[in-house]
Motif scaffolding. Structure first.
Motif, PDB file in Angstrom:
ATOM      1  N   LYS A   1       0.827  -1.213   0.000  1.00 20.33           N
ATOM      2  CA  LYS A   1       0.000   0.000   0.000  1.00 20.33           C
ATOM      3  C   LYS A   1       0.857   1.258   0.000  1.00 20.33           C
ATOM      4  CE  LYS A   1      -4.072  -2.050   2.201  1.00 20.33           C
ATOM      5  NZ  LYS A   1      -4.888  -2.125   3.440  1.00 20.33           N
ATOM      6  N   ALA A   2       1.981   1.205   0.716  1.00 17.12           N
ATOM      7  CA  ALA A   2       2.889   2.353   0.707  1.00 17.12           C
ATOM      8  C   ALA A   2       3.440   2.580  -0.700  1.00 17.12           C
ATOM      9  CB  ALA A   2       4.028   2.131   1.706  1.00 17.12           C
ATOM     10  N   ALA A   3       3.783   1.483  -1.387  1.00 15.99           N
ATOM     11  CA  ALA A   3       4.304   1.603  -2.756  1.00 15.99           C
ATOM     12  C   ALA A   3       3.227   2.117  -3.699  1.00 15.99           C
ATOM     13  CB  ALA A   3       4.828   0.251  -3.228  1.00 15.99           C
ATOM     14  N   GLU A   4       1.996   1.603  -3.550  1.00 17.04           N
ATOM     15  CA  GLU A   4       0.899   2.039  -4.416  1.00 17.04           C
ATOM     16  C   GLU A   4       0.605   3.525  -4.249  1.00 17.04           C
ATOM     17  OE1 GLU A   4      -2.342  -0.522  -3.422  1.00 17.04           O
ATOM     18  OE2 GLU A   4      -2.037  -1.706  -5.224  1.00 17.04           O
ATOM     19  N   ALA A   5       0.695   3.993  -3.011  1.00 17.67           N
ATOM     20  CA  ALA A   5       0.401   5.391  -2.728  1.00 17.67           C
ATOM     21  C   ALA A   5       1.596   6.294  -3.016  1.00 17.67           C
ATOM     22  CB  ALA A   5      -0.045   5.547  -1.281  1.00 17.67           C
ATOM     23  N   GLN A   6       2.652   5.729  -3.619  1.00 18.73           N
ATOM     24  CA  GLN A   6       3.831   6.488  -4.041  1.00 18.73           C
ATOM     25  C   GLN A   6       4.590   7.101  -2.867  1.00 18.73           C
ATOM     26  OE1 GLN A   6       4.930   6.564  -7.412  1.00 18.73           O
ATOM     27  NE2 GLN A   6       3.480   4.888  -7.304  1.00 18.73           N
ATOM     28  N   ALA A   7       4.655   6.358  -1.750  1.00 19.79           N
ATOM     29  CA  ALA A   7       5.514   6.798  -0.658  1.00 19.79           C
ATOM     30  C   ALA A   7       6.959   6.804  -1.153  1.00 19.79           C
ATOM     31  CB  ALA A   7       5.365   5.865   0.544  1.00 19.79           C
ATOM     32  N   PHE A   8       7.748   7.778  -0.698  1.00 20.14           N
ATOM     33  CA  PHE A   8       9.153   7.837  -1.106  1.00 20.14           C
ATOM     34  C   PHE A   8       9.900   6.615  -0.588  1.00 20.14           C
ATOM     35  CE2 PHE A   8      13.562   8.948  -0.201  1.00 20.14           C
ATOM     36  CZ  PHE A   8      13.992   9.411  -1.433  1.00 20.14           C
ATOM     37  N   ASP A   9       9.577   6.185   0.636  1.00 20.20           N
ATOM     38  CA  ASP A   9      10.243   5.027   1.224  1.00 20.20           C
ATOM     39  C   ASP A   9       9.363   4.461   2.335  1.00 20.20           C
ATOM     40  OD1 ASP A   9      12.250   3.124   1.588  1.00 20.20           O
ATOM     41  OD2 ASP A   9      13.829   4.626   1.482  1.00 20.20           O
ATOM     42  N   TYR A  10       9.699   3.254   2.761  1.00 12.99           N
ATOM     43  CA  TYR A  10       8.955   2.575   3.820  1.00 12.99           C
ATOM     44  C   TYR A  10       9.936   1.827   4.713  1.00 12.99           C
ATOM     45  CZ  TYR A  10       6.712  -1.470   5.979  1.00 12.99           C
ATOM     46  OH  TYR A  10       6.331  -2.440   6.864  1.00 12.99           O
ATOM     47  N   LEU A  11       9.804   1.989   6.032  1.00  8.27           N
ATOM     48  CA  LEU A  11      10.627   1.258   6.986  1.00  8.27           C
ATOM     49  C   LEU A  11       9.734   0.643   8.051  1.00  8.27           C
ATOM     50  CD1 LEU A  11      12.758   3.636   6.005  1.00  8.27           C
ATOM     51  CD2 LEU A  11      14.040   2.810   7.954  1.00  8.27           C
ATOM     52  N   PRO A  12       9.981  -0.613   8.393  1.00  7.00           N
ATOM     53  CA  PRO A  12       9.211  -1.230   9.474  1.00  7.00           C
ATOM     54  C   PRO A  12       9.759  -0.827  10.831  1.00  7.00           C
ATOM     55  CG  PRO A  12      10.785  -2.807   8.616  1.00  7.00           C
ATOM     56  CD  PRO A  12      10.924  -1.562   7.772  1.00  7.00           C
ATOM     57  N   LYS A  13       8.895  -0.787  11.819  1.00  2.00           N
ATOM     58  CA  LYS A  13       9.328  -0.589  13.200  1.00  2.00           C
ATOM     59  C   LYS A  13       9.640  -1.946  13.826  1.00  2.00           C
ATOM     60  CE  LYS A  13       6.616   3.566  14.340  1.00  2.00           C
ATOM     61  NZ  LYS A  13       5.566   4.086  15.243  1.00  2.00           N
ATOM     62  N   PRO A  14      10.616  -2.034  14.730  1.00  3.54           N
ATOM     63  CA  PRO A  14      11.519  -0.956  15.123  1.00  3.54           C
ATOM     64  C   PRO A  14      12.534  -0.684  14.018  1.00  3.54           C
ATOM     65  CG  PRO A  14      12.142  -2.991  16.216  1.00  3.54           C
ATOM     66  CD  PRO A  14      10.879  -3.285  15.481  1.00  3.54           C
ATOM     67  N   PHE A  15      12.734   0.589  13.685  1.00  9.05           N
ATOM     68  CA  PHE A  15      13.625   0.946  12.585  1.00  9.05           C
ATOM     69  C   PHE A  15      15.017   1.261  13.110  1.00  9.05           C
ATOM     70  CE2 PHE A  15      11.190   4.724  13.833  1.00  9.05           C
ATOM     71  CZ  PHE A  15      12.210   5.576  14.230  1.00  9.05           C
TER      72      PHE A  15
ATOM     73  N   LEU B   1      17.806   3.805  13.358  1.00  7.89           N
ATOM     74  CA  LEU B   1      17.844   5.257  13.262  1.00  7.89           C
ATOM     75  C   LEU B   1      18.846   5.762  12.216  1.00  7.89           C
ATOM     76  CD1 LEU B   1      16.829   7.983  14.226  1.00  7.89           C
ATOM     77  CD2 LEU B   1      18.486   7.886  16.100  1.00  7.89           C
ATOM     78  N   PRO B   2      20.096   5.260  12.200  1.00 11.90           N
ATOM     79  CA  PRO B   2      21.023   5.729  11.153  1.00 11.90           C
ATOM     80  C   PRO B   2      20.487   5.489   9.740  1.00 11.90           C
ATOM     81  CG  PRO B   2      22.228   4.579  12.874  1.00 11.90           C
ATOM     82  CD  PRO B   2      20.785   4.362  13.153  1.00 11.90           C
ATOM     83  N   GLU B   3      19.800   4.342   9.547  1.00 13.26           N
ATOM     84  CA  GLU B   3      19.242   4.049   8.225  1.00 13.26           C
ATOM     85  C   GLU B   3      18.141   5.043   7.873  1.00 13.26           C
ATOM     86  OE1 GLU B   3      18.630   2.306   4.574  1.00 13.26           O
ATOM     87  OE2 GLU B   3      20.285   2.060   5.988  1.00 13.26           O
TER      88      GLU B   3
END
Length: 454
Positions: free
Chosen positions: A91-105, A107-109
């Protein structure tokens, strides 16, 4: 970094951490726990990048993306979410999100991806496609590990292309499920999804009947490497036919047919036609951190209106230590068995040990012998990680991510071997004790004294 970042998350700790980190990096930060406030800021023209959680008290962050894309098409949005399923990534890709990270993420990334978003904030974004309203939110492709998140991203990239897809992985990893997900989330979702095997293509009219059933939808060929050469030749001719309603071809295999050149039964010309995109589905033992998540998911699915059972920490550790030769399917069956044989609210460690002890197949993975050298094993996993990204390179920061993956288990095993004595562990590892303490904190390693593993 230079720019203004809008942060939306209902977790105060996350807002504080991101505000401090981004401010130290040179950014201006506006943080809120409300999507309403975020959208007001966006409407006022504030911000160069948005970092937003999905599940917010006053709405769903993903549902805001189309409006942001319409109002501010050049505003990159980075989605962060504890909902570590394929649907979130899709859904994030479909909605054209710039990027997606799962939690816990990491921080440096996240900081590196924010820097990239700031650099590219002037790049026009594509128009948002129609949302896939008729998707299955209960797809059991759950995982926060790097290999699963990479797989989700590849699926998101290939689902609306016409490329043939070759999916390989051990039995029980969910290859057919992924094929179905690619179809159900694609532009062909309203067309047939047809699964065929060798028997369907044996006679001369078989290919014509199969194509008539598919009608431009998706054609899944199960276990392509086990099909006879004669039938493989018919599949080649099917794929070479020029027709207006040609189906999309997807095939599955239990082995990496590309690595078995010369040894596999698969014709090379068929392999080259099928491998437009190659997806590897990792074995469960290669994503141990996802085992408790999957167990909880299967418990919720098996509830069937009754009281839901809870997985204890001890039971989760037992499950995580087992090799699961039957992969996700075997884990699902084990969880289903526990929901039928015991009425206790919590699944105890003893019950989990009993279930695992009665499972068919080899002993837990830690008890098996493996003569493969560490360097070769690491190389194999890194190659697989690159393959999961297809023609694209992995996100920047790979060196530190790989070091973290190797360093954490090394320290955990060394601590267990020295009964949690940090002085002895530091000596064993050949590092300073203060350095060890810092790594334990940074890597979030739990130290248990008095338990010696060796």
């Amino acid at each position: 970094m230079d720019g203004t970042v809008l942060v939306a998350d209902d977790d105060r700790t996350i807002r504080t951490v991101l505000t401090q980190a981004l401010t130290r990096a040179g950014c201006k930060v506006h943080a809120t726990s409300s999507l309403t406030t975020l959208m007001r800021w966006v409407g006022e023209g504030k911000g160069d990048v948005v970092i937003s959680d999905v599940a917010m008290p006053d709405g769903n962050g993903l549902e805001m993306l189309p409006k942001i894309a319409a109002d501010r098409p050049d505003l990159p949005v980075i989605v962060i979410s504890a909902q570590n399923t394929i649907m979130t990534a899709i859904k994030a890709a479909e909605a054209q999100a710039f990027d997606y990270l799962p939690k816990p993420f990491d921080l440096p990334e996240l900081m590196k991806r924010t820097a990239r978003a700031l650099d590219q904030s002037s790049t026009p974004r594509r128009a948002t496609p129609d949302a896939t309203a008729q998707t299955q939110d209960d797809l059991p492709m759950v995982g926060r590990t790097a290999v699963m998140q990479a797989l989700y991203r590849v699926i998101a990239r290939v689902m609306n292309t016409d490329l043939p897809v070759l999916i390989w992985g051990e039995s029980g990893t969910g290859k057919s499920l992924i094929a179905r997900a690619i179809h159900d989330l694609s532009d062909r979702r309203t067309l047939p999804f047809v699964t065929v095997n060798e028997a369907d293509l044996m006679d001369i009219e078989g290919p014509a009947r199969v194509l008539a059933r598919a009608r431009g939808g998706t054609l899944l060929i199960d276990e392509i490497g086990d099909i006879s050469q004669e039938v493989q030749a018919r599949i080649v001719r099917m794929m070479d036919l020029e027709q207006d309603n040609a189906p999309r071809f997807i095939a599955t295999s239990q082995v990496d047919l590309g690595d078995e050149a010369g040894e596999s039964n698969l014709r090379r010309d068929l392999y080259y036609r099928l491998s437009g995109a190659t997806l590897h589905v990792p074995a469960l033992r290669d994503r141990v951190e996802d085992i408790p998540l999957l167990a909880v998911h299967f418990l919720e699915r098996a509830e069937a209106g009754g009281a839901q059972r809870v997985l204890s920490d001890g039971a989760a550790k037992v499950f995580s230590g087992y090799g699961w030769p039957g992969n996700v399917r075997q884990l699902e069956h084990a969880v289903r068995q526990m929901t039928l044989t015991n009425g206790a609210a919590e699944i105890s460690r003893a019950e989990a040990e009993q279930i695992v002890g009665g499972q068919p197949g080899p002993e837990p993975a830690r008890a098996t012998t493996n003569t493969e050298k560490l360097g070769a094993s690491v190389e194999r996993h890194i190659k697989r990680y690159f393959e999961l990204h297809g023609a694209m390179l992995p996100p920047p920061g790979l060196y530190q991510r790989i070091l973290r993956e190797v360093e954490a288990p090394l320290i955990e095993v060394a601590l267990a071997a020295t009964s949690g004595n940090q002085a002895k562990c530091a000596e064993l590892l050949g590092i300073n004790r203060n350095t060890l303490r810092k790594k334990i904190t940074d890597l979030e390693i739990e130290v248990t004294r008095g338990r010696k593993m060796m």
